[in-house]
Design a protein around this motif. Structure first.
Motif, PDB file in Angstrom:
ATOM      1  N   ILE A 262       1.631 -15.384  -8.913  1.00 21.22           N
ATOM      2  CA  ILE A 262       1.189 -16.554  -8.144  1.00 21.22           C
ATOM      3  C   ILE A 262       0.360 -16.227  -6.909  1.00 21.22           C
ATOM      4  N   MET A 263       0.333 -14.974  -6.468  1.00 22.77           N
ATOM      5  CA  MET A 263      -0.256 -14.686  -5.167  1.00 22.77           C
ATOM      6  C   MET A 263      -1.774 -14.484  -5.249  1.00 22.77           C
ATOM      7  N   GLU A 264      -2.436 -14.831  -4.157  1.00 26.81           N
ATOM      8  CA  GLU A 264      -3.897 -14.806  -4.094  1.00 26.81           C
ATOM      9  C   GLU A 264      -4.445 -13.455  -3.655  1.00 26.81           C
ATOM     10  N   TYR A 265      -3.680 -12.734  -2.840  1.00 31.49           N
ATOM     11  CA  TYR A 265      -4.158 -11.476  -2.268  1.00 31.49           C
ATOM     12  C   TYR A 265      -3.142 -10.358  -2.514  1.00 31.49           C
ATOM     13  N   ASP A 266      -3.619  -9.128  -2.559  1.00 29.03           N
ATOM     14  CA  ASP A 266      -2.728  -7.979  -2.627  1.00 29.03           C
ATOM     15  C   ASP A 266      -1.883  -7.902  -1.356  1.00 29.03           C
ATOM     16  N   ALA A 267      -0.720  -7.285  -1.466  1.00 22.51           N
ATOM     17  CA  ALA A 267       0.168  -7.058  -0.322  1.00 22.51           C
ATOM     18  C   ALA A 267       0.464  -5.564  -0.219  1.00 22.51           C
ATOM     19  N   MET A 268       1.205  -5.176   0.799  1.00 24.58           N
ATOM     20  CA  MET A 268       1.636  -3.795   0.974  1.00 24.58           C
ATOM     21  C   MET A 268       3.100  -3.780   1.390  1.00 24.58           C
ATOM     22  N   PHE A 269       3.795  -2.732   0.965  1.00 24.85           N
ATOM     23  CA  PHE A 269       5.181  -2.537   1.375  1.00 24.85           C
ATOM     24  C   PHE A 269       5.301  -1.116   1.921  1.00 24.85           C
ATOM     25  N   SER A 270       5.713  -0.976   3.177  1.00 23.48           N
ATOM     26  CA  SER A 270       5.861   0.349   3.778  1.00 23.48           C
ATOM     27  C   SER A 270       7.063   1.075   3.194  1.00 23.48           C
ATOM     28  N   ILE A 271       6.910   2.394   3.048  1.00 25.13           N
ATOM     29  CA  ILE A 271       8.007   3.224   2.555  1.00 25.13           C
ATOM     30  C   ILE A 271       8.454   4.183   3.655  1.00 25.13           C
ATOM     31  N   ASP A 272       9.662   4.710   3.482  1.00 30.06           N
ATOM     32  CA  ASP A 272      10.221   5.571   4.526  1.00 30.06           C
ATOM     33  C   ASP A 272       9.443   6.870   4.679  1.00 30.06           C
ATOM     34  N   SER A 273       8.957   7.428   3.573  1.00 31.11           N
ATOM     35  CA  SER A 273       8.135   8.640   3.606  1.00 31.11           C
ATOM     36  C   SER A 273       7.492   8.820   2.244  1.00 31.11           C
ATOM     37  N   GLU A 274       6.438   9.589   2.197  1.00 31.05           N
ATOM     38  CA  GLU A 274       5.757   9.814   0.926  1.00 31.05           C
ATOM     39  C   GLU A 274       6.671  10.544  -0.056  1.00 31.05           C
ATOM     40  N   ASN A 275       7.481  11.475   0.435  1.00 30.40           N
ATOM     41  CA  ASN A 275       8.363  12.244  -0.435  1.00 30.40           C
ATOM     42  C   ASN A 275       9.482  11.399  -1.033  1.00 30.40           C
ATOM     43  N   ASN A 276      10.042  10.489  -0.238  1.00 30.49           N
ATOM     44  CA  ASN A 276      11.227   9.745  -0.685  1.00 30.49           C
ATOM     45  C   ASN A 276      10.897   8.368  -1.258  1.00 30.49           C
ATOM     46  N   GLY A 277       9.865   7.731  -0.767  1.00 32.30           N
ATOM     47  CA  GLY A 277       9.332   6.538  -1.411  1.00 32.30           C
ATOM     48  C   GLY A 277      10.269   5.361  -1.518  1.00 32.30           C
ATOM     49  N   PHE A 278      11.052   5.111  -0.473  1.00 26.45           N
ATOM     50  CA  PHE A 278      11.962   3.958  -0.477  1.00 26.45           C
ATOM     51  C   PHE A 278      11.433   2.918   0.501  1.00 26.45           C
ATOM     52  N   GLU A 279      11.187   1.706  -0.005  1.00 28.00           N
ATOM     53  CA  GLU A 279      10.649   0.655   0.855  1.00 28.00           C
ATOM     54  C   GLU A 279      11.622   0.315   1.976  1.00 28.00           C
ATOM     55  N   TYR A 280      11.067  -0.034   3.156  1.00 30.25           N
ATOM     56  CA  TYR A 280      11.943  -0.530   4.214  1.00 30.25           C
ATOM     57  C   TYR A 280      12.184  -2.011   3.937  1.00 30.25           C
ATOM     58  N   MET A 281      13.251  -2.256   3.177  1.00 32.81           N
ATOM     59  CA  MET A 281      13.515  -3.583   2.601  1.00 32.81           C
ATOM     60  C   MET A 281      13.617  -4.710   3.634  1.00 32.81           C
ATOM     61  N   PRO A 282      14.251  -4.465   4.799  1.00 33.59           N
ATOM     62  CA  PRO A 282      14.491  -5.601   5.699  1.00 33.59           C
ATOM     63  C   PRO A 282      13.258  -6.181   6.350  1.00 33.59           C
ATOM     64  N   SER A 283      12.103  -5.416   6.412  1.00 35.96           N
ATOM     65  CA  SER A 283      11.046  -6.022   7.223  1.00 35.96           C
ATOM     66  C   SER A 283       9.621  -5.549   7.006  1.00 35.96           C
ATOM     67  N   ARG A 284       9.356  -4.464   6.327  1.00 34.65           N
ATOM     68  CA  ARG A 284       7.990  -3.959   6.385  1.00 34.65           C
ATOM     69  C   ARG A 284       7.154  -4.329   5.156  1.00 34.65           C
ATOM     70  N   LEU A 285       7.232  -5.591   4.743  1.00 35.19           N
ATOM     71  CA  LEU A 285       6.301  -6.163   3.774  1.00 35.19           C
ATOM     72  C   LEU A 285       5.130  -6.755   4.547  1.00 35.19           C
ATOM     73  N   MET A 286       3.897  -6.444   4.129  1.00 34.80           N
ATOM     74  CA  MET A 286       2.696  -6.971   4.766  1.00 34.80           C
ATOM     75  C   MET A 286       1.926  -7.808   3.761  1.00 34.80           C
ATOM     76  N   ALA A 287       1.622  -9.036   4.147  1.00 27.75           N
ATOM     77  CA  ALA A 287       0.915  -9.921   3.233  1.00 27.75           C
ATOM     78  C   ALA A 287       0.028 -10.863   4.028  1.00 27.75           C
ATOM     79  N   ARG A 288      -0.772 -11.631   3.298  1.00 27.22           N
ATOM     80  CA  ARG A 288      -1.594 -12.651   3.953  1.00 27.22           C
ATOM     81  C   ARG A 288      -0.756 -13.905   4.182  1.00 27.22           C
ATOM     82  N   ALA A 289      -1.071 -14.615   5.239  1.00 23.55           N
ATOM     83  CA  ALA A 289      -0.284 -15.804   5.593  1.00 23.55           C
ATOM     84  C   ALA A 289      -0.325 -16.854   4.485  1.00 23.55           C
ATOM     85  N   ILE A 290      -1.463 -16.962   3.809  1.00 17.93           N
ATOM     86  CA  ILE A 290      -1.566 -17.967   2.747  1.00 17.93           C
ATOM     87  C   ILE A 290      -0.602 -17.662   1.615  1.00 17.93           C
TER      88      ILE A 290
END
Length: 404
Positions: A262-290
């Motif tokens: 359903i989304m119009e634009y790509d988003a990003m999710f920050s991870i703890d590190s490149e080696n471990n690759g676990f998203e910071y679930m509580p808050s570091r999702l980046m998306a467009r306001a729309i």
């Protein structure tokens, strides 16, 4: 005398070095570096972390627009006056609002960006991300990867039971409702709002191996289900459950079950590190306001999107409703007054008025909110960089003013 002065100067520095070395051993040198350099979290933090891309739909039908700028801006007049400003534009500037969008009856009636932001800007979700993690739990239940919110967390993370059998008493529902009873240090330096270096908000935010932290270092402090504490580890455990149940990263599952649909634009999710690759679930999702608005509209439409059931209606209802079996005295005092009350659902905030109307919201620090007003068929999205002149309670007040 020179020796004494030199000792007085060197001793504090030596203590600081020893203290930081101890933190590096306990957590990691990366953690200490992030804590010192980044300090308090802000909306641009994603620039300092590795991020996974979450791809949007190949074709996403835009909202119909019938903009009514003056009509919407008038709703904020009380907020403007309480802040001591002379106009809506001054309030938007000084409150560090970055985006304000309003949908009513599936139509975009307001969309403006402020303080250097625009439609293509990334907006840090802060704790709005928690509601997306909750969504994925519902999607995994719809898929049959998770059988029920009443499953013990140890069904998906059996290592926890081996470390402490009490983890078997924590269900996914406890985690969703912030009632798992996990130990959560929230100490500050005396007389300040600066986190202590072992404050769990900071530890969870800057740690570079969150799976290891969750599996080995988070303890149970209270009996599950008998208390409420807003604790980010609840959400992180839910993310780990999603990984285990689906055999996918949270970013990949979010793309599969929501973003690519359903989304119009790509988003990003920050991870703890490149080696471990676990998203910071509580808050570091980046998306467009729309796209935050689209998420709110999906819930307002009970999980349907242009005739397709994206998430089950049962999950939308269950995750945003109040658990009336919970003793409200266990909530903080500010959750209730004589006319209104707040509750916490499955990683959603709920708001009940004096009458029978109920609203709910995904809220995050520094002014992020997706506020859903079902009885007025409305979604309001606010993004910002400060809480100095904005609160989600402003949107609650506005919800009562808007004509149906």
């Amino acid at each position: 005398m020179k020796t004494i002065i030199k000792t007085l100067l060197v001793s504090p520095l030596l203590l600081i070095v020893v203290f930081l070395a101890g933190l590096s051993v306990k957590y990691s040198p990366v953690y200490v570096y992030r804590l010192i350099i980044l300090n308090m979290p802000d909306v641009d933090d994603y620039r300092h972390f590795n991020n996974r891309q979450v791809k949007a739909a190949t074709t996403a039908m835009p909202f119909e627009a019938a903009l009514r700028d003056a009509y919407v801006e008038e709703w904020f007049q009380n907020r403007v006056e309480r802040s001591g400003f002379l106009s809506f534009d001054e309030w938007a500037d000084k409150s560090q609002t970055t985006a304000l969008l309003v949908l009513q009856r599936d139509t975009l009636i307001y969309e403006k960006y402020f303080n250097g932001y625009n439609r293509n800007s990334y907006f840090h979700s802060q704790s709005v991300a928690k509601s997306f993690i909750s969504y994925l739990i519902g999607a995994a239940i719809d898929d049959g990867a998770i059988s029920s919110v009443n499953d013990p967390v140890t069904k998906y993370i059996p290592e926890l039971k081996r470390r402490d059998p009490a983890f078997e008493n924590i269900t996914l529902k406890h985690l969703l409702l912030m009632r798992a009873g996990l130990r959560y240090n929230t100490g500050y330096f005396p007389g300040t709002y600066i986190h202590l270096p072992w404050h769990d908000e900071a530890v969870g935010y800057y740690h570079n191996n969150m799976r290891k932290l969750l599996l080995n270092d988070v303890d149970i402090e209270r009996k599950p289900g008998e208390s409420f504490e807003y604790c980010n580890y609840n959400t992180s455990y839910l993310g780990l459950v999603i990984e285990r149940a689906t055999d996918k990263t949270v970013s990949a599952y979010l793309e599969e079950k929501l973003w690519s649909k359903i989304m119009e634009y790509d988003a990003m999710f920050s991870i703890d590190s490149e080696n471990n690759g676990f998203e910071y679930m509580p808050s570091r999702l980046m998306a467009r306001a729309i796209d935050y608005a689209r998420f709110g509209q999906l819930f307002l439409s009970k999980g349907q999107w242009h005739g397709e059931q994206i998430i089950s209606e049962n999950w939308v209802t269950a995750s945003t409703a109040e658990d009336t079996t919970f003793n409200r005295e266990l909530y903080p005092e500010w959750f209730s007054n004589d006319y209104q009350k707040v509750y916490y659902g499955y990683q959603w905030w709920g708001y009940k008025n004096h009458g029978s109307t109920t609203m709910y919201a995904a809220n995050g620090n520094l002014g992020q909110s997706i506020f859903v007003i079902p009885h007025k068929e409305m979604v309001i999205v606010h993004c910002g960089k400060s809480l100095a002149h904005f609160s989600e309670f402003d949107l609650w007040e506005i919800a009562g003013m808007v004509p149906e």
